[in-house]
Design an enzyme around this catalytic site. Structure first.
Site, PDB file in Angstrom:
ATOM      1  N   THR A  62       0.849  -1.207   0.000  1.00  0.00           N
ATOM      2  CA  THR A  62       0.000   0.000   0.000  1.00  0.00           C
ATOM      3  C   THR A  62       0.877   1.248   0.000  1.00  0.00           C
ATOM      4  O   THR A  62       0.384   2.347   0.262  1.00  0.00           O
ATOM      5  CB  THR A  62      -0.893   0.051   1.256  1.00  0.00           C
ATOM      6  OG1 THR A  62      -0.060  -0.089   2.418  1.00  0.00           O
ATOM      7  CG2 THR A  62      -1.955  -1.015   1.233  1.00  0.00           C
ATOM      8  N   ALA A  63       2.192   1.056  -0.267  1.00  0.00           N
ATOM      9  CA  ALA A  63       3.114   2.199  -0.158  1.00  0.00           C
ATOM     10  C   ALA A  63       3.306   2.860  -1.525  1.00  0.00           C
ATOM     11  O   ALA A  63       2.663   3.882  -1.810  1.00  0.00           O
ATOM     12  CB  ALA A  63       4.434   1.742   0.445  1.00  0.00           C
ATOM     13  N   ARG A  64       4.148   2.275  -2.353  1.00  0.00           N
ATOM     14  CA  ARG A  64       4.358   2.795  -3.695  1.00  0.00           C
ATOM     15  C   ARG A  64       4.709   1.630  -4.620  1.00  0.00           C
ATOM     16  O   ARG A  64       5.431   0.704  -4.233  1.00  0.00           O
ATOM     17  CB  ARG A  64       5.513   3.803  -3.724  1.00  0.00           C
ATOM     18  CG  ARG A  64       5.163   5.190  -3.192  1.00  0.00           C
ATOM     19  CD  ARG A  64       4.150   5.919  -4.081  1.00  0.00           C
ATOM     20  NE  ARG A  64       3.881   7.277  -3.655  1.00  0.00           N
ATOM     21  CZ  ARG A  64       2.864   7.634  -2.863  1.00  0.00           C
ATOM     22  NH1 ARG A  64       2.010   6.740  -2.412  1.00  0.00           N
ATOM     23  NH2 ARG A  64       2.679   8.909  -2.560  1.00  0.00           N
ATOM     24  N   ASP A 108      -2.293  -2.052  -3.742  1.00  0.00           N
ATOM     25  CA  ASP A 108      -3.006  -0.784  -3.941  1.00  0.00           C
ATOM     26  C   ASP A 108      -2.154   0.162  -4.788  1.00  0.00           C
ATOM     27  O   ASP A 108      -2.600   1.243  -5.137  1.00  0.00           O
ATOM     28  CB  ASP A 108      -3.298  -0.154  -2.567  1.00  0.00           C
ATOM     29  CG  ASP A 108      -4.196   1.075  -2.653  1.00  0.00           C
ATOM     30  OD1 ASP A 108      -5.202   1.029  -3.395  1.00  0.00           O
ATOM     31  OD2 ASP A 108      -3.895   2.094  -1.988  1.00  0.00           O
ATOM     32  N   GLU A 121       0.804   4.145 -12.784  1.00  0.00           N
ATOM     33  CA  GLU A 121      -0.472   4.651 -12.255  1.00  0.00           C
ATOM     34  C   GLU A 121      -0.827   5.944 -12.957  1.00  0.00           C
ATOM     35  O   GLU A 121       0.058   6.788 -13.142  1.00  0.00           O
ATOM     36  CB  GLU A 121      -0.365   4.922 -10.753  1.00  0.00           C
ATOM     37  CG  GLU A 121      -0.203   3.668  -9.932  1.00  0.00           C
ATOM     38  CD  GLU A 121      -0.245   3.936  -8.432  1.00  0.00           C
ATOM     39  OE1 GLU A 121      -0.661   5.037  -8.040  1.00  0.00           O
ATOM     40  OE2 GLU A 121       0.143   3.063  -7.673  1.00  0.00           O
ATOM     41  N   HIS A 129      -5.086   2.493  -5.900  1.00  0.00           N
ATOM     42  CA  HIS A 129      -4.423   3.507  -5.057  1.00  0.00           C
ATOM     43  C   HIS A 129      -5.455   4.321  -4.257  1.00  0.00           C
ATOM     44  O   HIS A 129      -5.572   5.541  -4.429  1.00  0.00           O
ATOM     45  CB  HIS A 129      -3.552   4.450  -5.906  1.00  0.00           C
ATOM     46  CG  HIS A 129      -2.494   5.147  -5.097  1.00  0.00           C
ATOM     47  ND1 HIS A 129      -1.210   5.349  -5.528  1.00  0.00           N
ATOM     48  CD2 HIS A 129      -2.524   5.691  -3.849  1.00  0.00           C
ATOM     49  CE1 HIS A 129      -0.513   5.989  -4.606  1.00  0.00           C
ATOM     50  NE2 HIS A 129      -1.294   6.212  -3.564  1.00  0.00           N
ATOM     51  N   ILE A 130      -6.180   3.621  -3.388  1.00  0.00           N
ATOM     52  CA  ILE A 130      -7.226   4.295  -2.599  1.00  0.00           C
ATOM     53  C   ILE A 130      -6.969   4.170  -1.097  1.00  0.00           C
ATOM     54  O   ILE A 130      -7.902   4.289  -0.293  1.00  0.00           O
ATOM     55  CB  ILE A 130      -8.636   3.744  -2.941  1.00  0.00           C
ATOM     56  CG1 ILE A 130      -8.702   2.217  -2.752  1.00  0.00           C
ATOM     57  CG2 ILE A 130      -9.043   4.155  -4.353  1.00  0.00           C
ATOM     58  CD1 ILE A 130     -10.125   1.666  -2.745  1.00  0.00           C
ATOM     59  N   GLY A 131      -5.699   3.976  -0.724  1.00  0.00           N
ATOM     60  CA  GLY A 131      -5.383   3.795   0.692  1.00  0.00           C
ATOM     61  C   GLY A 131      -5.944   4.887   1.579  1.00  0.00           C
ATOM     62  O   GLY A 131      -6.465   4.623   2.666  1.00  0.00           O
TER      63      GLY A 131
END
Ligand code: DGY
Length: 319
Positions: free
Chosen positions: A237-239, A263, A268, A286-288
């Site tokens: 969930t970082a990058r 995520d 992206e 990417h909705i963390g």
């Protein structure tokens, strides 16, 4: 005194936009589209400040061409890998971010991805939706139990610790790697490893929580996947830059990884179409940090940084 002009290139939360407009002359991109490097450069001559997201890339090349009117980049993100900090600093442009306020929301998504990947959520959901769920059996869709399992966390900053707190609720045995060992009150019984390789060797589950930097790019490569126990589950969930996606796919093919929860992707928006074939990969766009309260908190934190800057103070989150 004339109010500073602020460019808001993405559609931030209503509460954020309301407050921004009350305090600043705002140029808002209501259409919410992405801005090119040329857009960033052109807008810098028209505004004193910008509140970008991680989608606006202030590379060294862009930084060199920014107009001297732009004084501060008050990011609406905790991650700042989209900003070349040394290049911006060399131009005398202040840069801030929004730490703390998104830690719980991001940790929630990491839990969701871990549970979803471990318990075959993609496959199960697709089966029920398809109308083809015809049988049930005790040997059917058996997954990997999270409760009580060993979890390795790489990066025990704010998000990593928020994730560890949630993992403790599942009785997980927490191991972590961080550049420096945490104080016992923050460590809360987690086992410290002084190298990434060491923590990988015990990570039946693995969650990545470190920033993307030149040092961490491709951190999870073929050699590192090989160190994981067989049948591990990895969550990111970082990058996206932290993971070599070709090596990830090889690890899924070989069974080294039983699943992954992602995520973040190297590309992206868009993701990696090769991963779509894998039902044991649970993916989100990417909705963390995408909850109503967290989006407001991120917007307000960015505005607090602007307020301090234009009041002649040091912004709380100056990098
Ligand atoms: C962050 O804040 O870095 C999140 O990834 C959203 O941009």
């Amino acid at each position: 005194m004339k109010r500073p002009t602020v460019w808001i290139p993405r559609r931030l939360s209503d509460a954020t936009l309301e407050r921004a407009q009350a305090d600043y002359d705002c140029i808002i991109n209501w259409e919410d589209g992405l801005s090119s490097a040329d857009d960033l450069i052109a807008m810098s001559a028209k505004v004193d400040a910008v509140i970008p997201c991680h989608s606006e890339h202030f590379s060294a090349e862009v930084a060199a061409q920014l107009d001297s009117r732009l004084k501060i980049i008050a990011n609406h993100s905790v991650g700042v890998d989209h900003c070349d900090l040394p290049a911006l600093k060399a131009r005398g442009i202040a840069v801030t971010n929004t730490p703390d306020v998104l830690s719980d929301a991001t940790a929630e998504i990491a839990m969701l991805l871990m549970l979803g990947a471990a318990r075959r959520a993609v496959e199960g959901d697709a089966l029920v939706r398809s109308g083809n769920w015809k049988v049930w059996s005790p040997s059917f869709m058996v997954g990997k139990q999270v409760t009580g399992a060993r979890i390795g966390i790489i990066g025990m900053g704010r998000v990593g610790r928020a994730f560890a707190e949630k993992a403790r609720g599942f009785g997980m045995d927490i191991h972590y790697y961080n550049r420096s060992r945490l104080d016992p009150d923050l460590e809360q019984g987690a086992t410290y490893h002084d190298s990434i390789d060491s923590v990988l060797a015990v990570s039946d589950f693995l969650s990545l929580h470190c920033p993307a930097t030149p040092e961490t790019t491709g951190l999870m490569n073929a050699d590192r996947f090989a160190l994981l126990p067989d049948g591990a589950v990895m969550v990111n969930t970082a990058r996206g830059a932290l993971v070599d996606e070709a090596a990830l796919i090889d690890a899924l093919d070989s069974g080294k990884l039983a699943g992954a929860g992602l995520d973040c992707f190297v590309t992206e928006p868009g993701g990696n179409p090769r991963l779509s074939a894998y039902q044991n990969v649970f993916m989100l766009p990417h909705i963390g940090s995408a909850t109503v309260s967290t989006r407001d908190a991120m917007g307000f934190r960015a505005l607090n940084n602007l307020d301090a800057f234009f009041a002649g103070q040091t912004p709380g989150d100056l990098l």
